[in-house]
Design an enzyme around this catalytic site. Structure first.
Site, short mmCIF file in Angstrom:
data_model
loop_
_atom_site.label_atom_id
_atom_site.label_comp_id
_atom_site.label_asym_id
_atom_site.label_seq_id
_atom_site.Cartn_x
_atom_site.Cartn_y
_atom_site.Cartn_z
N ALA A 155 16.33 15.06 15.32
CA ALA A 155 17.27 16.12 16.09
C ALA A 155 16.55 17.63 16.77
CB ALA A 155 18.18 16.36 15.16
N TYR A 156 15.64 18.01 15.73
CA TYR A 156 14.86 19.26 16.23
C TYR A 156 13.80 18.87 17.24
CZ TYR A 156 12.01 23.05 15.48
OH TYR A 156 11.16 24.51 15.65
N SER A 157 13.38 17.51 17.26
CA SER A 157 12.34 17.53 18.36
C SER A 157 13.39 17.36 19.79
CB SER A 157 11.78 16.08 18.08
OG SER A 157 10.74 16.22 16.90
N SER A 159 16.27 18.52 20.33
CA SER A 159 16.91 19.95 20.71
C SER A 159 15.64 20.66 21.46
CB SER A 159 17.40 20.67 19.55
OG SER A 159 16.36 21.07 18.78
#
Length: 249
Positions: A155-157, A159
């Protein structure tokens, strides 16, 4: 911290995620260099303390994933500061640290809502004020994870990859209009956000940095301040790297 006297004299800046980490350190430097700064953050108590510490002119507690709150914060900041010359989008969270097939849906949605949708809402709300003035600097904080992807951080990557893509589009839209938009792609640096991650994930990210250490928040803040200044005048829709050699593109 090297201070460039009056580099931001007469300028007004909004910094999201301003209560801690890169947001707070950037605010500290901008205030020292003459800017009036508005800090936005979800944590009202930390926001008040940060403003007192760095000398910010105005604060607004909000959730950037709520478009109506962003619009209200923009209006209040323009009223308080008189204008918005600089927008630094530093608000962000890491989310769960698990493989894709185990990723909790609520964590996925929250990361995208804050890191990408929230940043979009902030740009969408502030850009018209910059266009009206014929001047603006936008710094969107992405990550090397948006370029390379980190395992167990989908999710972080995703986003942060979205932030890079949005910035490239936005910068090209605004080119020639006096408003410049660029993204920062730091590797992991010492920051409170690391408290959201297991030690094994932090060590993995450290191991990927050729310099063999995590970054210091002051190093990325120095780059942000250049990107937010008048000196950054012929680069837009680009990424600026502070990764200790991890990414070179």
């Amino acid at each position: 911290m090297t201070v460039y006297a009056n580099r931001f004299s007469g300028r007004a800046a909004v910094i999201t995620g301003g209560a801690s980490g890169l947001g707070k350190e950037t605010a500290r430097r901008m205030v020292a260099e003459g800017a009036k700064v508005a800090l936005w953050d979800l944590n009202a108590d930390a926001l008040k303390a940060a403003a007192e510490e760095v000398g910010a002119s105005f604060t607004y507690a909000l959730d950037v994933s709520d478009e109506a709150q962003v619009a209200a914060a923009t209006a209040a900041s323009v009223e308080a500061l008189g204008k918005i010359d600089v927008l630094v989008n530093s608000a962000g969270i890491t989310g769960a640290t698990v493989p894709v097939h185990e990723f909790p849906l609520d964590s996925w949605k929250r990361v995208i809502d804050i890191n990408l949708n929230g940043l979009f809402y902030c740009c969408r709300s502030v850009v018209p004020h910059m266009l009206g003035a014929g001047y603006g600097r936008i710094v969107n904080v992405a990550s090397v994870a948006g370029k390379e992807g980190n395992p167990n951080a989908s999710a972080y990557s995703a986003s942060k990859a979205g932030v890079i893509g949005l910035t490239k589009s936005l910068g090209k839209e605004l080119a020639g209009k006096g408003v410049i938009a660029n993204a920062l792609t730091p590797a992991t640096f010492e920051s409170p956000i690391l408290e959201q991650l297991p030690a094994s994930q932090v060590e993995y990210m450290r191991s990927k940095i050729p310099m063999g250490r995590l970054g210091e928040v002051e190093e990325s803040a120095a780059m942000v301040c250049f990107m937010a200044s008048e000196e950054c005048s012929f680069t837009t829709a680009a990424t600026f790297d502070t990764s200790g050699g991890r990414t070179t593109f």
